[in-house]
Each structure stands twice: as structure tokens, then as C-alpha cells.
Enzyme design. Structure first.
Site, PDB file in Angstrom:
ATOM      1  N   ARG A  35     -31.507  85.388-104.276  1.00  0.00           N
ATOM      2  CA  ARG A  35     -31.601  84.537-105.480  1.00  0.00           C
ATOM      3  C   ARG A  35     -30.232  84.401-106.163  1.00  0.00           C
ATOM      4  O   ARG A  35     -29.515  85.371-106.354  1.00  0.00           O
ATOM      5  CB  ARG A  35     -32.603  85.171-106.451  1.00  0.00           C
ATOM      6  CG  ARG A  35     -32.796  84.405-107.757  1.00  0.00           C
ATOM      7  CD  ARG A  35     -31.910  84.952-108.860  1.00  0.00           C
ATOM      8  NE  ARG A  35     -32.192  84.309-110.139  1.00  0.00           N
ATOM      9  CZ  ARG A  35     -31.391  84.413-111.196  1.00  0.00           C
ATOM     10  NH1 ARG A  35     -30.286  85.115-111.141  1.00  0.00           N
ATOM     11  NH2 ARG A  35     -31.712  83.807-112.321  1.00  0.00           N
ATOM     12  N   GLY A  78     -28.458  82.648-109.652  1.00  0.00           N
ATOM     13  CA  GLY A  78     -28.769  82.040-110.948  1.00  0.00           C
ATOM     14  C   GLY A  78     -27.799  80.943-111.325  1.00  0.00           C
ATOM     15  O   GLY A  78     -27.150  80.335-110.465  1.00  0.00           O
ATOM     16  N   THR A 124     -25.094  89.439-118.836  1.00  0.00           N
ATOM     17  CA  THR A 124     -24.049  88.635-118.192  1.00  0.00           C
ATOM     18  C   THR A 124     -22.857  88.539-119.134  1.00  0.00           C
ATOM     19  O   THR A 124     -23.030  88.592-120.349  1.00  0.00           O
ATOM     20  CB  THR A 124     -24.637  87.224-117.952  1.00  0.00           C
ATOM     21  OG1 THR A 124     -25.659  87.341-116.974  1.00  0.00           O
ATOM     22  CG2 THR A 124     -23.600  86.222-117.495  1.00  0.00           C
ATOM     23  N   THR A 155     -25.539  82.246-120.854  1.00  0.00           N
ATOM     24  CA  THR A 155     -26.240  83.461-120.435  1.00  0.00           C
ATOM     25  C   THR A 155     -27.709  83.335-120.777  1.00  0.00           C
ATOM     26  O   THR A 155     -28.067  82.808-121.829  1.00  0.00           O
ATOM     27  CB  THR A 155     -25.654  84.726-121.094  1.00  0.00           C
ATOM     28  OG1 THR A 155     -26.523  85.830-120.771  1.00  0.00           O
ATOM     29  CG2 THR A 155     -25.549  84.603-122.609  1.00  0.00           C
ATOM     30  N   GLY A 156     -28.546  83.796-119.872  1.00  0.00           N
ATOM     31  CA  GLY A 156     -29.982  83.705-120.111  1.00  0.00           C
ATOM     32  C   GLY A 156     -30.720  83.565-118.803  1.00  0.00           C
ATOM     33  O   GLY A 156     -30.164  83.863-117.737  1.00  0.00           O
TER      34      GLY A 156
HETATM   35  N1  ASP Z   1     -27.891  83.784-116.310  1.00  0.00           N
HETATM   36  C1  ASP Z   1     -27.941  84.942-115.467  1.00  0.00           C
HETATM   37  C2  ASP Z   1     -28.747  84.623-114.235  1.00  0.00           C
HETATM   38  O1  ASP Z   1     -29.782  84.014-114.336  1.00  0.00           O
HETATM   39  C3  ASP Z   1     -28.539  86.136-116.141  1.00  0.00           C
HETATM   40  C4  ASP Z   1     -28.080  86.396-117.547  1.00  0.00           C
HETATM   41  O2  ASP Z   1     -27.344  85.627-118.139  1.00  0.00           O
HETATM   42  O3  ASP Z   1     -28.463  87.434-118.076  1.00  0.00           O
HETATM   43  O4  ASP Z   1     -28.380  85.045-113.172  1.00  0.00           O
END
Ligand code: ASP
Length: 342
Positions: free
Chosen positions: A236, A238, A208, A259-260
Site C-alpha cells: 500500500r 499513500g 507523517t 498529512t492524514g
Molecule cells: N498520509 C499518510 C499516508 O496515508 C499518513 C499520515 O499522514 O499520517 O500514508
């Protein structure tokens, strides 16, 4: 004479005010995702590609700020560059859904006005961050999803592309690997079906992009853009397009882009929580960001990190995962780019 003195005083006052308004330091930070980013899975060439792109994005955003642009403009500039790069999980090169398509989410927040905009589950908007900004600036709404968001983006004159534009071969290979044979992740991710231990797949789940900035007018802004989690299903969404979870900005406290693993960031209300710790507990930025990322999220089991900035130009970039693509330019002009833990 009395009038002249008054006029002189008010002119001086005005001069000081204008100066004060433009006195603020400028600073910026970007991220390109956090996760299991290991040196073992990286070649020196790829590492250079990542750091070069992070450098390009953070420098372009900084140049906007130097020319007197707003924090919001800097955020848009930096994120657009990262969305257009196939290296990251946003825009071109985003991860694939279980159906093998790309669905994108993005959000933005202006710390001066507390206005915000977001799009979720969009499949044809070339730069979702621009659509999020359009939602914020050109509509009475905060979030638009799917086809409605796409119609709105088209009406706003934003570039529309076929979904195939976003597809990159390496993402397809990862998707194929995930959905073949008896891979335990075949189907989708669930609490009982957590991210794979296969690091080559895990690497592909994150990526992300986000940016936070402080402009010379003392205003903060934050933005985040993503393809979400690899192999996601059923529409879905996020944390990235959710204000308070993946993105938050308030001049009184800080601007944050996360991010995560989004499900955890949503439940932790991660971005807003950092601002709340600063507002209510008077915590400094670094302490507040670490409290949420290194304690609260770790306790919950949520992997990831944030970039955060306050109005003094302090920057914090904590992450509890193996690595986080990140770069920033401090108020003194110093540039920092890193991928792994220091
Ligand atoms: N936070 C993002 C999500 O869950 C994914 C990511 O940051 O890699 O959609």
C-alpha cells in the site's frame, strides 16, 4: 556620454534586479502529522519532546533560509531532523506494516522549476527525503519504488541501513496490540474496517512529517516523508509520495505538504487542489487551504491537515482532525508551535 548614461541606467537596473531577486521574505512551516492527538494521551514530558523537536526542525530550516540557502535545502534540512527522530512516523520510528516491517514513502517538489522527485515502499534508505531529492535532481524520473529506488539511492551515496534501524519499541507494541486477539483491525484497514476508536492506537497511525518553505529568491518548495498507515498491506502506498496529493509546489501559487488518511488525500488530489483554487479561482492561500481541508475532505470523510505557504510568506495550517503537530516561522521572525486546536 550617451553610452555612459546608458551604462549607468543599465547598472542601476541590474542593481535593482539583483535586489528584487533577493528581496523576498523568508518563511517556513513544518508538520509532524495530524490525527487523534488528545491531551489525555499525552504527558507534559512527551509534549515537550514533540514541541522541542518541531522547534529544532523549523529553526534549522529557517537558519538555512537566513544564510541564503534555497527553499529546497531548508525543506531537506527540516525533514531530515524529523525523519531521524523516533517521535514521528517517518524514517526512524515509522509505523509497521502488517508484516511487522517498515516501508517508507517520501516526495519533494521545487516550485521554481516544477521539478519533483519521490520514492515509495523503500525499506533501507535512512533518509527517504534525500532519496526523493536525488530522484528529482539526478535522474530523468519523478518516482522510484522498492528495490530499484534503493539501488539508485545507494549509487547516489545515500546512507543505507538495515530495516531494523527504523523499528522502535512503542511502534512494535502498537503493532502487537493491533494484531492480537479479536481486535477488529486485525489484518488491515479497509473501508469496512476504519481506524480504531481506541485513541492510543489511533495516535500511532499518524505522524507523517513535512515542510514547506519560501526562500529569499522568492522560490517555494515542499516535501513530505512517512511510514504510511499502521498495519498497511500489499505494498500500500499513500498520498505522501504522490505529487499533487501529498506534496505540491508552484511559485505562482503555493507549496503544500499534507498529512492524514492518504486514500482520501489521493482521491481529493488535495495538495494540487489548493494550488488550483488559487490559480483559477484567485482564492487567497488560507481560503483555498480551508476549502480543501475543512470542506472537501470533511465531506469525503478524510481526516488530516496540511501546511501551506505562498510567495508572500503567508502560511496556512488547517486540519480537520483533533490535532496536528505543527510549527512555523513567519516572515517577521515570529515563531509558532502547536499540537492541539487553538
Ligand atoms: N498520509 C499518510 C499516508 O496515508 C499518513 C499520515 O499522514 O499520517 O500514508
Amino acid at each position: 556620454m550617451k553610452h555612459l548614461i546608458c551604462l549607468l541606467f543599465s547598472l542601476c537596473g541590474l542593481g535593482m534586479m539583483t535586489k528584487a531577486q533577493h528581496q523576498s521574505k523568508i518563511a517556513i512551516a513544518v508538520h509532524g502529522g495530524a490525527g487523534t492527538i488528545s491531551k489525555a494521551n499525552m504527558t507534559p514530558e512527551l509534549e515537550k519532546e514533540y514541541t522541542d523537536k518541531l522547534d529544532e526542525a523549523v529553526s534549522a530550516g529557517y537558519a538555512v533560509l537566513q544564510k541564503g540557502g534555497t527553499a529546497l535545502e531548508a525543506v531537506a534540512t527540516a525533514i531530515e531532523i524529523l525523519e531521524n527522530s523516533p517521535l514521528f512516523n517517518a524514517g526512524k520510528g515509522a509505523v509497521l506494516t502488517n508484516e511487522g516491517t517498515v516501508e517508507l514513502d517520501a516526495s519533494v517538489m521545487d516550485g521554481k522549476t516544477l521539478s519533483a522527485g519521490a520514492v515509495a515502499g523503500v525499506t533501507t534508505i535512512k533518509n527517504p527525503i534525500l532519496a526523493a531529492i536525488a530522484v528529482m535532481q539526478k535522474s530523468p524520473h519523478v518516482m522510484m519504488t522498492g528495490r530499484g529506488a534503493e539501488t539508485f539511492a545507494q549509487q547516489q551515496g545515500l546512507e543505507i541501513v538495515p530495516n531494523s534501524y527504523f523499528l522502535e519499541q512503542h511502534r512494535y507494541e502498537q503493532w502487537k496490540k493491533l494484531n492480537s486477539g479479536d481486535n477488529p483491525e486485525k489484518g488491515h484497514l479497509s473501508p469496512k474496517n476504519p481506524p480504531s476508536e481506541d485513541t492510543s492506537i489511533k495516535d500511532e497511525k499518524f505522524g507523517t512529517v513535512g515542510c514547506v518553505a519560501l526562500d529569499q529568491y522568492g522560490n517555494l518548495a515542499a516535501g513530505t516523508s512517512t511510514g504510511g498507515m499502521m498495519n498497511k498491506r500489499f505494498g500500500r502506498i499513500g498520498d505522501s509520495p504522490i505529487i499533487g496529493a501529498g506534496t505540491y509546489a508552484n511559485n505562482q501559487t503555493c507549496a503544500v505538504s499534507a498529512t492524514g488518511h492518504g486514500e482520501y488525500f489521493i482521491r481529493a488530489v488535495a495538495a494540487y487542489d489548493i494550488a488550483a483554487l488559487m490559480a483559477y479561482k484567485k482564492m487567497p492561500l488560507k481560503k483555498a487551504a480551508e476549502e480543501v481541508v475543512m470542506k472537501k475532505l470533511v465531506k469525503m470523510g478524510g481526516q488530516g491537515g496540511v501546511i501551506a505557504i505562498d510567495r508572500k510568506g503567508n502560511i496556512a495550517m488547517p486540519f480537520n482532525s483533533q490535532g496536528m503537530y505543527r510549527a512555523c516561522i513567519y516572515p517577521d521572525g515570529r515563531k509558532y508551535i502547536a499540537i492541539y486546536k487553538e
